[in-house]
Design a protein around this motif. Structure first.
Motif, PDB file in Angstrom:
ATOM      1  N   GLU A 170       0.842  -1.172   0.000  1.00 25.28           N
ATOM      2  CA  GLU A 170       0.000   0.000   0.000  1.00 25.28           C
ATOM      3  C   GLU A 170       0.889   1.237   0.000  1.00 25.28           C
ATOM      4  O   GLU A 170       2.093   1.173   0.271  1.00 25.28           O
ATOM      5  CB  GLU A 170      -0.915  -0.007   1.218  1.00 25.28           C
ATOM      6  CG  GLU A 170      -1.971  -1.102   1.144  1.00 25.28           C
ATOM      7  CD  GLU A 170      -3.049  -0.913   2.194  1.00 25.28           C
ATOM      8  OE1 GLU A 170      -4.066  -1.557   2.067  1.00 25.28           O
ATOM      9  OE2 GLU A 170      -2.846  -0.113   3.115  1.00 25.28           O
TER      10      GLU A 170
ATOM     11  N   LEU B 176      -5.757   5.293   2.051  1.00 27.36           N
ATOM     12  CA  LEU B 176      -7.064   4.675   1.827  1.00 27.36           C
ATOM     13  C   LEU B 176      -8.176   5.701   1.997  1.00 27.36           C
ATOM     14  O   LEU B 176      -9.139   5.729   1.221  1.00 27.36           O
ATOM     15  CB  LEU B 176      -7.252   3.505   2.797  1.00 27.36           C
ATOM     16  CG  LEU B 176      -8.514   2.655   2.591  1.00 27.36           C
ATOM     17  CD1 LEU B 176      -8.556   2.063   1.192  1.00 27.36           C
ATOM     18  CD2 LEU B 176      -8.584   1.548   3.646  1.00 27.36           C
TER      19      LEU B 176
ATOM     20  N   THR C 143     -12.292  -1.020   0.306  1.00 20.79           N
ATOM     21  CA  THR C 143     -11.705  -1.637   1.498  1.00 20.79           C
ATOM     22  C   THR C 143     -10.183  -1.694   1.475  1.00 20.79           C
ATOM     23  O   THR C 143      -9.556  -1.768   2.534  1.00 20.79           O
ATOM     24  CB  THR C 143     -12.242  -3.067   1.673  1.00 20.79           C
ATOM     25  OG1 THR C 143     -11.927  -3.833   0.491  1.00 20.79           O
ATOM     26  CG2 THR C 143     -13.749  -3.061   1.900  1.00 20.79           C
ATOM     27  N   SER C 144      -9.575  -1.709   0.301  1.00 11.18           N
ATOM     28  CA  SER C 144      -8.124  -1.872   0.249  1.00 11.18           C
ATOM     29  C   SER C 144      -7.614  -1.523  -1.138  1.00 11.18           C
ATOM     30  O   SER C 144      -8.397  -1.322  -2.072  1.00 11.18           O
ATOM     31  CB  SER C 144      -7.731  -3.317   0.591  1.00 11.18           C
ATOM     32  OG  SER C 144      -8.301  -4.213  -0.348  1.00 11.18           O
ATOM     33  N   TYR C 145      -6.307  -1.476  -1.243  1.00  8.17           N
ATOM     34  CA  TYR C 145      -5.675  -1.348  -2.553  1.00  8.17           C
ATOM     35  C   TYR C 145      -4.285  -1.946  -2.476  1.00  8.17           C
ATOM     36  O   TYR C 145      -3.748  -2.185  -1.389  1.00  8.17           O
ATOM     37  CB  TYR C 145      -5.622   0.108  -3.031  1.00  8.17           C
ATOM     38  CG  TYR C 145      -4.822   1.046  -2.156  1.00  8.17           C
ATOM     39  CD1 TYR C 145      -3.429   1.070  -2.216  1.00  8.17           C
ATOM     40  CD2 TYR C 145      -5.460   1.924  -1.291  1.00  8.17           C
ATOM     41  CE1 TYR C 145      -2.694   1.940  -1.436  1.00  8.17           C
ATOM     42  CE2 TYR C 145      -4.739   2.802  -0.497  1.00  8.17           C
ATOM     43  CZ  TYR C 145      -3.357   2.803  -0.557  1.00  8.17           C
ATOM     44  OH  TYR C 145      -2.628   3.658   0.220  1.00  8.17           O
ATOM     45  N   GLU C 146      -3.708  -2.215  -3.640  1.00  6.16           N
ATOM     46  CA  GLU C 146      -2.332  -2.700  -3.694  1.00  6.16           C
ATOM     47  C   GLU C 146      -1.678  -2.148  -4.950  1.00  6.16           C
ATOM     48  O   GLU C 146      -2.340  -1.911  -5.961  1.00  6.16           O
ATOM     49  CB  GLU C 146      -2.275  -4.230  -3.681  1.00  6.16           C
ATOM     50  CG  GLU C 146      -3.015  -4.884  -4.831  1.00  6.16           C
ATOM     51  CD  GLU C 146      -3.053  -6.400  -4.714  1.00  6.16           C
ATOM     52  OE1 GLU C 146      -2.752  -6.928  -3.635  1.00  6.16           O
ATOM     53  OE2 GLU C 146      -3.393  -7.054  -5.716  1.00  6.16           O
TER      54      GLU C 146
ATOM     55  N   LEU D 112      -5.539  -9.162  -4.765  1.00  4.01           N
ATOM     56  CA  LEU D 112      -6.873  -8.663  -5.090  1.00  4.01           C
ATOM     57  C   LEU D 112      -7.391  -9.271  -6.384  1.00  4.01           C
ATOM     58  O   LEU D 112      -8.584  -9.572  -6.512  1.00  4.01           O
ATOM     59  CB  LEU D 112      -6.854  -7.137  -5.195  1.00  4.01           C
ATOM     60  CG  LEU D 112      -6.598  -6.382  -3.884  1.00  4.01           C
ATOM     61  CD1 LEU D 112      -6.550  -4.885  -4.139  1.00  4.01           C
ATOM     62  CD2 LEU D 112      -7.672  -6.705  -2.856  1.00  4.01           C
TER      63      LEU D 112
END
Length: 712
Positions: free
Chosen positions: A3, A11, A172-175, A189
């Motif tokens: 992240e 986020l 909810t998230s990231y990469e 993901l």
């Protein structure tokens, strides 16, 4: 993949951007509704106003009906030419370089064209406020291609590729993959999206398109392609996404002809119905091969022999002879009286008119009108030579005056009438021979008790292709700019002709798997199939990596390929998870109930797949056991399961499926590959020998399943 360095703050920054995007969507919808109101009072001619009104209402309807989902799924940040680090979290930047609405564009993006810019990629374009840069770029835009194509070896100018994780509509998230630094790993993901449980209709794969799939999706409108796709390789999704891409890149060229999607059955169409609207395309016609040609109700059923002959390409020649055999050579002059004048055309001129028209190879109905027009033209010359000045009304009167003669030489006829005469035995080839058919084949298709007229005939499904063939000889059918055919390997030669007529001046995307051919006339080779569809020059591409079916399931299904003699490569699987269990039971119904009950303890859809003859009894057994069939649990006859997917499949009695029809092993291959997470094979009889001993495969599957569960 890490992240961003600012972690939670990063986020939160992305979540604020989500609200920016949703505000943009609301502005789009409000503007579309306002434009409808303004468009109703627009000045201009009536035709232009009607066209504008239809367009504005269509746009508003499209935005209103579009599913509420994540506004974006990816982000691209390009390298800066001056070597400085690209700015993070900057939004869409100054201009898109995306070629929105400009057609196919130049394709791959690079750093030179997008120096240091950042683009969010989503299912549809979202404009910025007050004419500013767009906040989201449509996944079909040329700049978005780098999201699918860039890699560590060829970053295509991309510094960072970001993927986002969502729970419904909550980010909810990231990469991140820092491709500019040569970083590329398996995406958590991406894997989670591919392996997500299957509940409800088919989803789009726009966030998970692989490079080889993207190459097919973005193929130009002029090109026809065939896709040999193993189970779970996403060939159906590729076809639907190509439809969405073509409508984006070539919208003006496709406005007249449109796009047609042909699926194998109504259940399949229901399964895929949500994909194109999710991608922003609602004006695509979707039907089945029978639905495409249905002009009369189906009230009869053919035996296997009659159906096979009717679907044979040689029937096209039989019908052509039956239709054009109605034309006769003029045997006497035609005379039209007008007061004291008579206009006369001799039989030798009439024969020349009829012969020349036949050589023009026009549709039968067009040829009939051409003969009428040429005869009237000959009479008009006579009238002009006598000092008359024939006008349009004179030509109409003269045309009506020769109607009786025309009916005797080139009769008007309906498609059903021709087919009725052939199938009732009232028409036979010259000399009494069967022509292209043998005596036995001819006897198989002729009705034992024919109806008196075509209006009272009871038609079968196979008769529809015959009626459509004659209708195509009478008058050219509506053509489409692009036709997508799924499960094409099961089309008969006559069905292929029906599709080819509608794509004569357009292009095709042909999707299929020769190993899944289950009809008596299923194609054996791709060159044969593409030639039958009128596109022998089309490129054929193989997709062999499955993204939906786990490796343990694929390995078991691959054992059947040698027996199928389909000449297709074995499938490889992207999936290392999944479970395969093979259970012999003393009673099939009790075993299936137990397997279904356990399957419902997992998340996702459950499909009980059985031989058609067993489906009703198994449905009753499940109901009697208190299981609710119709919600997450479905019982599907094996003849209807093609193209469908379930998280958990309970496959009942493989031996019954294999022996039920000539291509029973092909049908079993289809059934084995419907599971996208878990497969339970439940059998009371010995398994078909072609499957071999599944115990080693099932053992590996169980160990893999447990190790996956432990890691979670």
């Amino acid at each position: 993949m890490d992240e961003l360095e600012d972690g939670v703050d990063g986020l939160e920054q992305e979540r604020r951007y989500v609200e920016t995007c949703r505000a943009g969507l609301r502005r789009m919808l409000d503007a579309a509704r306002d434009n409808v109101i303004v468009g109703e009072t627009v000045a201009g001619d009536r035709y232009s106003a009607e066209r504008l009104g239809r367009y504005l209402k269509s746009l508003a309807k499209e935005l209103t009906e579009e599913p509420d989902g994540p506004p974006f799924f990816g982000r691209l940040t390009f390298e800066r030419r001056d070597g400085a680090a690209p700015a993070e979290g900057t939004g869409a930047g100054e201009g898109t370089g995306a070629g929105e609405g400009t057609g196919a564009g130049k394709g791959t993006a690079d750093a030179e064209g997008h120096d240091g810019r950042t683009y969010y990629i989503g299912r549809r374009h979202i404009p910025g406020e007050h004419g500013g840069p767009p906040v989201v770029i449509d996944w079909r835009a040329p700049v978005a291609r780098a999201f699918y194509r860039a890699g560590a070896r060829d970053p295509q100018g991309v510094a960072v590729r970001r993927r986002f994780g969502w729970s419904d509509t909550t980010l909810t998230s990231y990469e991140d993959e820092r491709l500019g630094r040569g970083e590329e790993r398996r995406s958590r993901l991406l894997a989670a999206e591919i392996e997500r449980p299957r509940v409800g209709p088919m989803r789009d794969i726009v966030a998970t398109i692989q490079p080889e799939q993207d190459d097919l999706v973005r193929t130009g409108l002029e090109d026809s392609i065939g896709v040999q796709g193993a189970p779970g390789t996403g060939k159906t999704a590729v076809g639907l996404h190509r439809a969405a891409y073509l409508l984006y890149a070539y919208r003006q060229r496709l406005q007249r002809g449109g796009v047609l999607v042909l699926g194998p059955n109504r259940a399949f169409l229901g399964y895929i119905a949500a994909v194109l609207p999710a991608l922003g395309e609602v004006d695509v016609e979707q039907t089945t091969p029978d639905g495409l040609i249905a002009t009369v109700p189906v009230q009869a059923r053919d035996d296997a022999r009659a159906a096979a002959v009717k679907h044979d390409a040689r029937m096209a020649e039989v019908l052509r002879r039956a239709l054009y055999g109605r034309i006769s050579k003029p045997a006497e002059p035609v005379v039209v009286s007008e007061g004291s004048f008579r206009w006369r055309v001799e039989e030798d001129e009439l024969r020349r008119v009829v012969d020349d028209t036949r050589r023009d190879a026009l549709p039968y109905g067009t040829g009939r009108e051409r003969v009428r027009a040429r005869v009237v033209a000959l009479m008009r010359r006579q009238a002009e030579a006598r000092g008359h000045s024939p006008n349009a009304a004179w030509e109409r009167r003269t045309g009506r005056a020769i109607a009786a003669w025309l009916d005797g030489v080139w009769p008007a006829v309906r498609a059903e009438q021709v087919v009725h005469e052939v199938l009732s035995g009232r028409w036979t080839p010259a000399g009494g021979e069967g022509g292209p058919l043998s005596a036995g084949e001819w006897a198989a298709v002729v009705w034992e008790r024919p109806a008196r007229t075509y209006k009272s005939a009871k038609w079968s499904a196979a008769d529809l292709v015959l009626i459509d063939e004659v209708a195509g000889l009478l008058e050219r059918p509506r053509g489409y700019g692009h036709v997508i055919v799924d499960e094409a390997q099961d089309l008969s030669p006559m069905q292929c002709r029906a599709v080819a007529r509608r794509a004569e001046h357009g292009s095709l995307t042909v999707l299929g798997d020769l190993a899944q051919g289950t009809t008596p006339w299923a194609a054996r080779t791709w060159p044969e199939l593409m030639a039958a569809l009128g596109k022998p020059e089309a490129r054929v591409v193989e997709l062999t990596t499955g993204f939906r079916v786990p490796a343990v399931v694929v390995e078991l299904a691959n054992r059947l390929l040698a027996a199928l003699d389909a000449g297709v490569p074995a499938t490889r699987s992207y999936r290392s998870d999944g479970r395969l269990r093979v259970t012999r039971v003393p009673g099939l119904e009790r075993g299936v109930v137990a397997a279904a009950r356990e399957a419902l303890e997992f998340e996702g859809s459950v499909g009980v797949v059985a031989a058609d003859a067993d489906a009703e009894a198994l449905t009753a057994a499940l109901w009697d056991a208190g299981l609710d069939v119709g919600e997450r649990l479905s019982v599907v006859p094996v003849s209807l399961v093609k193209g469908l997917e379930y998280d958990h499949v309970v496959l009942a009695e493989p031996a019954a499926i294999a022996e039920a029809e000539e291509r029973g092993l092909n049908r079993l291959y289809v059934a084995l590959t419907r599971a996208v997470s878990r497969l339970d094979v439940v059998h009371a009889r010995p398994l078909p020998p072609e499957l071999g001993d599944p115990a080693p495969v099932a053992g590996r599957a169980a160990r893999e399943s447990f190790s996956t569960a432990d890691s979670v």
